[in-house]
Design an enzyme around this catalytic site. Structure first.
Site, short mmCIF file in Angstrom:
data_model
loop_
_atom_site.label_atom_id
_atom_site.label_comp_id
_atom_site.label_asym_id
_atom_site.label_seq_id
_atom_site.Cartn_x
_atom_site.Cartn_y
_atom_site.Cartn_z
N GLY A 45 -4.46 -2.24 24.19
CA GLY A 45 -3.17 -1.52 23.46
C GLY A 45 -3.14 -1.01 22.48
N PHE A 58 2.28 8.56 10.80
CA PHE A 58 2.01 8.42 12.35
C PHE A 58 0.74 7.61 11.89
CE2 PHE A 58 2.68 10.54 16.07
CZ PHE A 58 4.09 10.61 15.71
N ASN A 59 -0.82 8.14 11.08
CA ASN A 59 -1.81 6.58 10.47
C ASN A 59 -1.75 6.86 9.24
OD1 ASN A 59 -2.47 6.52 13.83
ND2 ASN A 59 -3.82 4.98 13.03
N LEU A 86 13.17 -11.52 1.11
CA LEU A 86 14.60 -11.12 1.60
C LEU A 86 14.77 -11.18 3.02
CD1 LEU A 86 13.28 -7.02 0.92
CD2 LEU A 86 15.47 -8.24 -0.22
N TYR A 118 5.40 -6.17 16.95
CA TYR A 118 5.91 -5.50 15.49
C TYR A 118 6.66 -3.48 16.51
CZ TYR A 118 4.63 -1.77 12.55
OH TYR A 118 4.57 -0.82 12.22
N SER A 126 7.59 3.16 12.15
CA SER A 126 5.83 3.98 13.42
C SER A 126 5.95 4.67 14.26
CB SER A 126 5.61 2.73 13.00
OG SER A 126 4.26 2.51 14.10
N ALA A 127 4.65 5.85 14.63
CA ALA A 127 4.73 6.28 15.83
C ALA A 127 3.90 5.73 16.91
CB ALA A 127 3.14 6.88 15.12
N LYS A 152 10.47 -2.18 15.44
CA LYS A 152 10.62 -1.27 15.10
C LYS A 152 11.69 -0.47 15.52
CE LYS A 152 7.77 -0.94 11.73
NZ LYS A 152 8.07 -1.21 9.47
N TYR A 155 0.83 -1.26 -0.24
CA TYR A 155 -0.30 0.18 -0.29
C TYR A 155 1.04 1.44 -0.34
CZ TYR A 155 -3.17 3.40 2.13
OH TYR A 155 -3.53 4.59 2.62
N ARG A 163 -10.35 -1.05 22.66
CA ARG A 163 -9.18 -2.57 22.26
C ARG A 163 -8.10 -3.24 22.86
NH1 ARG A 163 -7.50 -1.52 15.84
NH2 ARG A 163 -6.64 -0.55 16.84
C1 UD1 Z 1 -2.40 0.81 14.53
C2 UD1 Z 1 -1.85 -0.01 14.92
C3 UD1 Z 1 0.09 0.93 14.59
C4 UD1 Z 1 0.12 0.79 13.39
C5 UD1 Z 1 -0.59 1.63 12.76
C6 UD1 Z 1 -0.82 2.23 11.10
C7 UD1 Z 1 -3.09 -0.72 16.57
C8 UD1 Z 1 -3.48 -1.72 18.07
N1 UD1 Z 1 -2.27 -0.11 16.36
O1 UD1 Z 1 -2.70 2.17 14.83
O2 UD1 Z 1 0.96 -0.06 15.72
O3 UD1 Z 1 1.75 2.20 13.52
O4 UD1 Z 1 -2.19 1.09 13.06
O5 UD1 Z 1 -1.91 2.23 10.61
O6 UD1 Z 1 -3.19 -1.68 15.63
N2 UD1 Z 1 -11.10 1.88 15.12
C9 UD1 Z 1 -12.48 1.15 15.83
N3 UD1 Z 1 -12.67 0.00 15.60
C10 UD1 Z 1 -12.83 -0.28 14.64
C11 UD1 Z 1 -10.75 -0.09 14.43
C12 UD1 Z 1 -10.28 0.34 14.63
O7 UD1 Z 1 -12.55 2.40 16.74
O8 UD1 Z 1 -13.32 -1.45 13.85
C13 UD1 Z 1 -10.15 3.22 16.09
C14 UD1 Z 1 -9.32 2.61 17.08
O9 UD1 Z 1 -9.70 1.88 18.55
C15 UD1 Z 1 -8.51 3.47 16.52
C16 UD1 Z 1 -8.38 4.20 16.16
O10 UD1 Z 1 -9.58 3.81 15.36
O11 UD1 Z 1 -8.64 4.30 17.68
C17 UD1 Z 1 -7.63 3.92 15.14
O12 UD1 Z 1 -6.98 3.09 14.71
P1 UD1 Z 1 -6.13 1.94 13.52
O13 UD1 Z 1 -6.51 2.83 12.49
O14 UD1 Z 1 -6.11 0.38 13.89
O15 UD1 Z 1 -4.37 2.27 14.31
P2 UD1 Z 1 -3.99 2.82 15.28
O16 UD1 Z 1 -4.36 1.52 16.10
O17 UD1 Z 1 -3.81 3.83 16.02
#
Ligand code: UD1
Length: 366
Positions: free
Chosen positions: A304, A193-194, A73, A164, A138-139, A168, A18, A302
């Site tokens: 973590g 970040f995201n 790799l 994971y 990653s953040a 990093k 991606y 969730r």
């Molecule tokens: C996740 C990873 C992180 C990675 C990043 C990259 C986890 C715990 N962390 O971050 O290590 O670097 O993706 O993309 O997986 N949410 C919901 N419902 C859902 C899915 C997500 O409420 O079905 C919320 C989560 O609780 C979070 C937010 O949406 O608060 C973003 O979630 P997500 O997109 O999974 O990213 P991160 O958890 O921040």
């Protein structure tokens, strides 16, 4: 760098993914030659065709600027052979495993794969005296006890939530240490970040078999008419849901070419829009921008998840990075990808119906 970028070949490990495919496009459009090395685990040859389409690599001479090697790799000999054959000018590593939950279930596989890939690439570089390396971090490496927004010097490690994140962190430590002992080595670490959104062309989409992140999960819920689960609404944030620093994948990709041109010693850069959005705000924005309704329910937190992840990305901006897309663009491009996915699903359903009807006709005629 050689006199013309056209002579510089960049080895892009994990370049069909991606983020990787978006980086490939940026490099090609910036005038580099690109060697994608990927084991086809997440995407196939159609992704390669999409990269060419986005860059409009039509004539043979142009197409020759993009090479692909199907290599695992984690295999050292095969990796070194690639370096001997292609002699890249620089290496960008986006290869590796990245699912947080999977890393908790299979920690050894994560440590083995992610560390081995980087070690093999570094050995390959040493073999041909290649000294430029960019690593996708990653953040997730930031210490969850630190106070956001995080700057690159904020504490990292110590209370990381999963293997994971540990991979990093460990790789970052190793890279920094290597630079101490090798003055010619130039290493840049990019802490994403995201990453969200999709390439504005609608190609190179994030279509994981099992979506794990918020926006791909929203798309999946829309596609299969499911209810989105919002993980917790009792965090210490304005609306009780976690805040994240979402940033468009194309802007993440452009950061790689900027950093590549300004490498020096060991440096770390955050990549985020610096505009934290809560989960409920993202749902609201997605609905407003795309004029659709998302059905959701609040469920347990969730494991973590942290309340706030937000960057200070000024250091990258100081290099000349300016994000092209805002958060509304991110959700718009994400919905475009959803519409493409839905068309594909409708097409497949039609095909199965046709096949079913054909079989019935055949049976009836017997
Ligand atoms: C996740 C990873 C992180 C990675 C990043 C990259 C986890 C715990 N962390 O971050 O290590 O670097 O993706 O993309 O997986 N949410 C919901 N419902 C859902 C899915 C997500 O409420 O079905 C919320 C989560 O609780 C979070 C937010 O949406 O608060 C973003 O979630 P997500 O997109 O999974 O990213 P991160 O958890 O921040």
């Amino acid at each position: 760098m050689s006199s013309s970028k056209t002579d510089d070949l960049i080895l892009l490990a994990g370049g069909l993914g991606y983020i990787g495919s978006n980086v490939a496009v940026q490099l090609l459009l910036s005038g580099y030659r690109v060697l994608i090395v990927d084991n086809l685990a997440n995407n196939g040859y159609d992704r390669l065709a999409e990269i060419k389409e986005v860059c409009q690599l039509e004539n043979i001479q142009e197409t020759n600027r993009l090479h692909f090697e199907n290599v695992d790799l984690t295999q050292r000999d095969e990796t070194i052979a690639i370096f001997q054959e292609f002699k890249p000018y620089a290496v960008i590593c986006l290869a590796g495993l990245k699912a947080v939950g999977e890393s908790v279930a299979q920690p050894l596989r994560y440590y083995d794969t992610n560390l081995t890939i980087v070690l093999n690439l570094l050995r390959g570089m040493e073999y041909i005296d290649c000294c430029r390396f960019i690593f996708s971090s990653s953040a997730t490496v930031y210490n969850s006890n630190s106070t956001p927004p995080f700057v690159e010097t904020s504490p990292i490690g110590i209370t990381l939530s999963c293997p994971y994140a540990m991979t990093k962190y460990m790789i970052e430590l190793m890279l920094e240490d290597l630079v101490k002992y090798n003055a010619s080595l130039q290493v840049s670490v990019l802490r994403y970040f995201n990453p969200v959104g999709n390439h504005a062309s609608g190609l190179l989409a994030d279509n994981p078999a099992v979506p794990l992140n918020l926006l791909p999960i929203i798309n999946n819920c829309l596609l299969y008419k499911r209810t989105l689960k919002v993980f917790g609404s009792n965090y210490d944030t304005p609306d009780g849901t976690p805040l994240r620093d979402y940033v468009h994948v194309e802007d993440i990709a452009s950061a790689h070419t900027i950093v590549l041109e300004k490498q020096s010693g060991y440096s770390v850069y955050n990549i985020g829009l610096e505009q934290p959005m809560s989960v409920l705000e993202m749902i609201d924005l997605y609905e407003t921008v795309n004029n659709i309704k998302i059905i959701y329910e609040i469920v347990e937190r969730r494991h973590g998840d942290v309340p706030v992840l937000c960057s200070n990305s000024q250091k990258l901006r100081n290099l000349g990075w300016t994000p092209k897309w805002n958060i509304a663009d991110c959700v718009k491009h994400c919905y475009e990808a959803f519409k493409k996915q839905r068309l594909l699903l409708d097409f497949k359903t039609q095909q199965s119906l046709l096949d079913f009807k054909k079989q019935r006709l055949l049976l009836d005629s017997l």
